[in-house]
Each structure stands twice: as C-alpha cells, then as structure tokens.
Design a protein around this motif. Structure first.
Motif, PDB file in Angstrom:
ATOM      1  N   ALA A   4     -29.049  48.645  43.115  1.00 51.04           N
ATOM      2  CA  ALA A   4     -28.714  49.925  43.744  1.00 51.04           C
ATOM      3  C   ALA A   4     -29.989  50.751  43.896  1.00 51.04           C
ATOM      4  CB  ALA A   4     -27.688  50.682  42.911  1.00 51.04           C
ATOM      5  N   ASP A  24     -32.255  56.631  44.429  1.00 54.20           N
ATOM      6  CA  ASP A  24     -31.895  57.974  44.888  1.00 54.20           C
ATOM      7  C   ASP A  24     -30.413  58.111  45.226  1.00 54.20           C
ATOM      8  OD1 ASP A  24     -32.045  56.257  47.004  1.00 54.20           O
ATOM      9  OD2 ASP A  24     -33.243  57.560  48.297  1.00 54.20           O
ATOM     10  N   GLU A  25     -29.633  57.037  45.063  1.00 59.12           N
ATOM     11  CA  GLU A  25     -28.201  57.123  45.311  1.00 59.12           C
ATOM     12  C   GLU A  25     -27.488  57.729  44.105  1.00 59.12           C
ATOM     13  OE1 GLU A  25     -26.652  53.302  46.269  1.00 59.12           O
ATOM     14  OE2 GLU A  25     -27.778  53.119  48.142  1.00 59.12           O
ATOM     15  N   SER A  54     -22.818  55.400  40.464  1.00 64.37           N
ATOM     16  CA  SER A  54     -21.446  54.962  40.703  1.00 64.37           C
ATOM     17  C   SER A  54     -20.672  54.982  39.388  1.00 64.37           C
ATOM     18  CB  SER A  54     -21.437  53.554  41.294  1.00 64.37           C
ATOM     19  OG  SER A  54     -21.741  52.603  40.280  1.00 64.37           O
TER      20      SER A  54
END
Length: 661
Positions: A556, A559-560, A563
């Motif tokens: 992943a 900067d996301e 989750s």
C-alpha cells in the motif's frame, strides 16, 4: 492400571514388511547406488515406489523380472502388485542416481517444504519423503540398512548400530530397526563421533552418541549429559525408553528433526545456548510420542500437541506458575491472531506447513492435553499417559483410541470433551455479561451471568472472586449460550475475574489479547507500507516482508489513509517518525526508544486490526533483521543491535474483570 486396558485389542494397520538395504554414497560426487531386498509376509495387494531421480538397474520378484516401473525418465518408478496367495513374496531392486546439491542457505521451513535427497562434502540428507529407496507405499516396515561411504565420512539411519568399520579407504556401518517404522531418513557428514552408555529405568544399557561436525564437537559432553537427564525424566513419567540407543546428529543446514533413536539439528542451532534446555528435550520425547506410538494421520496428528505439552510446556511449569501461564497466554494470543479460514479442526492437522498450522497442531493441541489433565486430575491423567504407552507402542493410534484409553482409566465418558475440542474450528468466546450482589443475613449472594458464543461448548469456567482478605476461584459449569450462576459467600465480594489464570482455551477479547507481531505475519489480508523511495532499501524491505509473511506482500502507498486491515510499516528512523506524526499515531515506545540499530513494535488500533512498525537506522540494520525477526512473532516489541535482540517484551494483558457494586 487395569488389566482390561492392557489387554485391549488394537488392530494392526500394516503389512508384515521388511527391507534389507545396502547403499553406497559418494557425498562429494553426489552419487548413490543401492540394493533393497523387500520381503512381504502374508501379502495383500500392494504398490512399490522409487523416486523419479533414480535409475533402476535391476528389478525382480519371486516369479521373475519386475520391470523398471516407468516409461519416462522424469517420473517415479511404480509397480502395482496384485494379491498373491502365498505366505511370502520378495522383491530385489537395485538402483543408482545423483543426489541434488546440498543448499546450506535453506532455512528450516524451506527444508520442510523441499523433501529432496541432497549431498555434499559437508553433509548429506536423504529424507524419507524424497523416496530415495524402493519401498512398499503406505506401509510400516522393519529394516536393515548397510551404508558405505568414503573415508572421512560417517553416516547413519535410525536404529541400532549393529556393526561399524573404518578401513582408512572406506567407512561402513550397519543398522537395524526391528519395529514397524514409518520410513527411513539417512544422514552423512564428516562427523566426529563420541559415545557414552546410559542405564535405562530397568537397568538396560542405552548407547548414546553424538555425530558432530568438527566445529561443534566440543559440545558433545554437554549434549550427552542433557540427553541422560531427559531419558530419566520421561522414563519416570511414561515408561521405559523403547530403544537401545539415542544419537544427536549435526546438520549443515538449520534443521530440527526428530526420528526414532536420534535427532538431527543444524550446526548453528546446536550452538544456541538454550537448545539443550528446550528443543533437545522435545526431540527426545518424540521417541515416545510420534516415533514410538505413531499418530493416525487420517484422523489427525496428536503427537505434536502431546509432545509440546510434556516437553516445552512442562519445562515452563518447572520454572514456575507464572512462566507456565505466560506460555498459555502465548498460545491463546497466537490463536487470536488467526483470521477466518486459517483455523482448522485438530482432526485435520497432520504436520506443520506454515505458522497457522503450528498454532493449531502444536499450541491448541497442547492446551487440549492441559485441559484434559485439569478435567481428570493429575493422577488419572498420568495413568492414562502410561496406559497409552503400554498398549499402543509401535502401533498407529488415533485420537479416538486415546479417548478410549482415558475413558477406561478414568471411568468417565469423554465423548463431548474430545468432540468439541477436536472436531470444531475456533474457540469459545466467553464474557461476564452481568454481576449482582445481594447482602443476606448470613453473608452475600452473588449472581454471575456468563455468555458464550454459539454453538455452545460444555465448559468448566474458572472465575476468581476477590474480597478484602484475598481471592478464591470457583468453577462454573457453563453448558448454554447464557447462564446465571448463584454463589453463597461469607465475605463481601469486590470483583469477579474470568479465567485470570488462563486455564481454558478460548478466544481472547480485544483487551485481553495485546497486539503481537504474529498478527501481521499470519493474517492473509495484511497490507505492507514501504516508506523509503530508495531502491536498495525497498528491496531489503520486500525481502524482509516475504520472510515474515511467507507469501507475496500486498503493498500500500505511504500517503494513503490506513485501511481497516492489519498493517505492517517498514522504513528508516526519520521516515517512520514522520509517518507516525502524519497519521497522528503514538511515537515509538519508551521501552525501545533509541535502543540498538533497529526497533520493532506493535500498536492496537480502535478498529481492531493491529499495526506493526519496523524502524531501522540504515540499510545494513534493516537487512540484519531478515534472519532473526521471523522467529519473534510472539513479541509486542523488540530492539535489535544488528542481529542480536537486546530488548523484547509483550504489552500487558488486561484480565476480564468486573467490579461488584
């Protein structure tokens, strides 16, 4: 022990098969040639097999030629033999071939998953699963094996050493195993051999040996002394050691195998100071469970759980009650890390193939025997263990046959107990849903409501009731999904705690199960965030992730938003600190802050999924974690100085506790 138990009939599950093998190996050139005379008494329809890597040079049986058993060179040799109305048939098969090159870079898990006959000057290992010799498929067999090797090399198989000669040009040794055995593993190496004699509980001589590479030969005396202690211990618990010898054999690869009469341990493993006090005893005990009484794999392998309980866990009990509780907590923490679909009934477990299977087949099974001992009491349980040994020695044995023996000795029907723990996945989730206290003229009446997940287990739930003078434990028989229990008490109760000593295998609640590294290792949905943009750092991080998770990682972007899945974050110290701050997460914990060259820790998240963070000073510090870190899945935090752990620990467990008003 009743005579009824000792005379209980148990069907034999094997043909009367015997092998007489002569094998010549050149480890340097990796060549092997051999001959096997296979004798089958009172034969039924059967199948013979030899691995695809070998060439058959002669194959005969009573009535003449047998053929090579295959049409293509890359396939196994298979001979299907019909039923013969004879008392005995014999097969003579000669073969030759080339062993694979020994790969010393493989770790233990890779060796388990790669049953290949391999050789080299530093050692050869021919595992039974590689089909290195012609055998009758699916049958136990007695055997004799004669080995010839070049001078400077020594070799052995499990069994009694009958003869040994070293002429200066060649080394020859002959072994025999007179009991029905599951298979034959063969080991060679440039061994230095040390020998001692030990007396069994019945004053029979047991020949003890070390086959050690020269660089570890100085450890021989310490290992032989440790073996003597374990033999004495397990003979007193179970019964007489079943063989006339035991050997500790060094391997050039980091293996850890137990076979009848020996254990095969990696050179690096043997040098670890704690091995003599842990793994060695586990392997010695396998001569009773697994290599003395054989598990019926079609109904589940109980031997790893019983060996873990009577070895690894027993050593913790000897340290003290707190050490034993910590191990039980470790088993349940590991189980809490499993995700839906990773669990399986104990009747399905056969051998360890990955971390999840060990959590079930070793840990949950060991906890089963712990609970069975609590249920029956120490004395009856001990008599049951000794009864299994007396009745089932050298026999294939199922969970159901273990149940019958414990039932006959205890006089109790154990069907529900065995069935719920062996045949079901998961574990019961138990909570205290309500507590009420009423003051009475003669004391207090305490009402406790327990809930458990459905379908309901039949459970004996320990609850600890605290008052001003101390704590008492009560056992509540929980049979339904919700039950109310009423206790008459003299002193005013202050709190009620659910199973604080962890004597019941159950699904820990989120607060009870502190986050550990195992969660991001076994959870198939784990996402991995690589913080560094540098190619060399990312490559090291990807390798480390692969070792930890034993699968292709799900990457992943840094900067996301995080989750809801379990997440593993890897980076250098400045990158990690910046990422923690950007995501409004706590800074690195005081327990490991500024310690060593790398720090690893876990965080609990509000949404339930755990977060594990790996922070290293530089590329070399990160790379140093690749080998040791996968072995520390039970830890919540660690600090490393290069490959050396200098700090480790587990976040505290929060016992399920309700204050009484």
């Amino acid at each position: 022990m009743s005579e009824q138990v000792l005379s209980m009939p148990v069907p034999m599950k094997f043909n009367d098969v015997e092998y007489d093998i002569t094998v010549k190996i050149d480890p340097v050139n990796r060549t092997i040639e051999g001959k096997n005379l296979i004798t089958v008494n009172n034969p039924r329809e059967l199948q013979l097999m030899l691995g695809a890597a070998y060439e058959v040079t002669q194959a005969e049986f009573n009535d003449g030629p047998l053929g090579v058993g295959r049409e293509q060179a890359n396939r196994a040799h298979i001979w299907n033999i019909p039923f013969y109305f004879r008392h005995q048939i014999q097969f003579l098969i000669q073969w030759r071939g080339t062993l694979a090159s020994l790969d010393t870079s493989l770790d233990h898990q890779q060796t388990l998953g790669r049953p290949v006959a391999a050789g080299g000057e530093s050692g050869s290992f021919l595992p039974d699963a590689s089909n290195w010799y012609p055998r009758v498929v699916g049958q136990l067999a007695r055997y004799k094996v004669s080995i010839e090797l070049p001078s400077g090399q020594k070799g052995l198989v499990a069994g009694r050493l009958v003869e040994e000669r070293d002429t200066g040009q060649a080394y020859q040794a002959s072994f025999e195993f007179p009991h029905p055995a599951e298979g034959i593993d063969l080991m060679t190496g440039p061994y230095v051999i040390e020998t001692q004699t030990h007396q069994s509980i019945n004053h029979k001589p047991i020949q003890l040996r070390t086959y050690f590479h020269p660089q570890v030969s100085s450890l021989s005396k310490d290992y032989l002394d440790a073996v003597k202690r374990y033999l004495d211990l397990y003979e007193s618990w179970i019964g007489e050691y079943p063989y006339m010898e035991f050997s500790v054999v060094s391997s050039p690869t980091p293996t850890g195998f137990g076979m009848p009469t020996l254990t095969y341990l990696g050179i690096d493993v043997l040098q670890l100071p704690f091995i003599r006090d842990t793994s060695l005893g586990h392997e010695v005990l396998h001569n009773w469970w697994g290599n003395g009484v054989y598990p019926d794999y079609s109904s589940g392998n109980w031997s790893e759980g019983l060996t873990t309980f009577m070895a690894d866990y027993a050593y913790k009990e000897r340290e003290g009650s707190e050490a034993a509780r910590e191990m039980r907590l470790g088993w349940m923490r590991d189980f809490a890390a499993l995700q839906p679909g990773q669990d399986a009934p104990l009747t399905v477990f056969t051998s360890r193939t990955h971390g999840a299977s060990k959590i079930v087949g070793y840990n949950k099974a060991a906890m089963f025997f712990f609970m069975l001992r609590d249920y029956l009491g120490d004395t009856v349980f001990q008599r049951g263990i000794q009864g299994i040994w007396k009745v089932q020695r050298f026999r294939i044995t199922s969970w159901q046959e273990l149940q019958k023996i414990f039932e006959m000795i205890s006089g109790q029907n154990l069907h529900s107990f065995f069935s719920q723990w062996l045949e079901r996945t998961g574990a019961p989730a138990i909570t205290i849903s309500d507590v009420k206290n009423i003051a009475m003229d003669s004391g207090y009446e305490l009402s406790i409501t327990l809930k458990q997940s459905e379908p309901a287990y039949q459970l004996r739930v320990p609850v600890a009731i605290e008052n001003s003078t101390g704590t008492t434990t009560h056992i509540l028989d929980l049979q339904q999904e919700q039950q109310v229990f009423t206790l008459k008490l003299t002193d005013k109760p202050l709190s009620v705690s659910l199973d604080p000593d962890l004597r019941l295998f159950r699904q820990l609640t989120r607060g009870e199960a502190p986050p550990i590294l195992r969660e991001v290792m076994v959870n198939a949905t784990t996402q991995t965030i690589l913080l560094s943009a540098k190619v060399d750092i990312r490559k090291i991080a990807e390798t480390l992730t692969g070792k930890l998770q034993d699968r292709k990682p799900q990457i992943a972007a840094p900067d996301e938003p995080l989750s809801a899945a379990s997440t593993l974050v890897i980076g250098l110290k400045p990158e990690v600190d910046a990422w923690l701050a950007a995501n409004q997460l706590p800074a690195r914990p005081d327990e490991i802050n500024n310690k060593g060259t790398a720090q690893v820790w876990t965080l609990a998240r509000a949404e339930g999924a755990s977060l594990a963070i790996i922070s290293a000073r530089d590329a070399a510090s990160l790379e140093a974690l690749i080998r040791p870190l996968p072995h520390y899945g039970r830890q919540s935090y660690l600090a490393f100085d290069a490959q050396q752990v200098i700090e480790k620990g587990i976040w505290p467990m929060q016992v399920q506790k309700v204050a009484v008003k």
